[in-house]
Design an enzyme around this catalytic site. Sequence first.
Site, PDB file in Angstrom:
ATOM      1  CB  CYS A 151      -0.957  -0.002   1.188  1.00  0.00           C
ATOM      2  SG  CYS A 151      -0.182  -0.245   2.801  1.00  0.00           S
ATOM      3  CG  HIS A 276      -0.170   4.679   3.777  1.00  0.00           C
ATOM      4  ND1 HIS A 276      -0.686   4.567   5.040  1.00  0.00           N
ATOM      5  CD2 HIS A 276       0.170   3.405   3.388  1.00  0.00           C
ATOM      6  CE1 HIS A 276      -0.668   3.292   5.410  1.00  0.00           C
ATOM      7  NE2 HIS A 276      -0.151   2.578   4.432  1.00  0.00           N
TER       8      HIS A 276
END
Length: 371
Positions: A151, A276
């Site tokens: 990710c 993120h």
Amino acid sequence: MIPAEAGRPSLADTLGTDARTAAKPQLAVVGATGAVGSVLLGILSERADIWGEIRLIASPRSAGRKLTVRGAEVEVVALSEEAFDGIDVAMFDVPDEVSAQWVPVAVAKGAVVIDNAGTFRLDPDVPLVVPEVNAHAARVRPRGIIANPNCTTLSMIVALGALHAEYGLSELIVSSYQAVSGVGKAGVDTLRAQLSAVSGTELGNAPGDVRRAVGDTLGPFPAPIALNVVPWAGSFREDGWSSEELKIRDESRKILGLPELPVTATCVRVPVITTHSLTVHARFENEVTVAGAHEILAAAPGVVLSDDPAQDEYPTPADVVGTDPTWVGRVRRSLDDPRALELFVCGDNLRKGAALNTAQIGELVAAELQG
């Protein structure tokens, strides 16, 4: 054509050759009850209806649950060899050890597997695919497996891929600011519990006061995550590097086709639920300009440029969460290097960082199977 279940006619027998050619591929979602699996079901319901049956598979303890996909309730079945009967494409979001055991089983049953675990990402016979960057790689899969990147890599690589295509990337230095959902439900539960423990207090003004307040609720983190940042994500590797940092290095090299690319990463866990962020120092073979980078990023599929700091316009996790693109802001040419750019990047780690990229790879495979 995938063999029919024993005692049942095949799709070709039932509908004829023309119908077989036009039939939609059968899909299995393995790990359907997990955090990424839940997001994936929503994405499959939102995007083009290219699948026939969508079979939901999970651990035996989750068998019998009913989940909604494409507006219909579907009962979850237990992970077993028989669960892959008739399946053309299987999307896996399970722990590495489960992937290692069951992905070969699904392939042996005739399915093309798209795997979100780290098990096969660096296998030279398994393509590591980001459709906006290297969609062609999905067609060459000697082991019948396509790997989905980590990710954190996915949160930045779409933007970097677009810039690399124009300028030629020669070095990459990044720091990541990773959301707690990157370690699953336990990470989210831990942050919420710690926030409750510190809310309304004067904590954060003395050494160790936050750690004492949260007590034994550290969960999957080595230090308090509320009112704090933790300069560690992943597991310990040689010479003090973390597994997350090495993933960024190794996966970026493979996706971009730059096996010798110098990459340095520092991964930090921050008190954000989902999305993120990364600061990126990217050095290129050719001289760069901010105007040129803006033009490239604004036109790049899967990228949103949000860059006007004089008007306080730049991406933040709180604004990006729940969206599909990679968001880019704070684009600057390095003060001391006309071939380097500085960027700030945000991407939802459960969507493009996992589920959406999986779905996009699946669409590539489905088009190939029907072509």
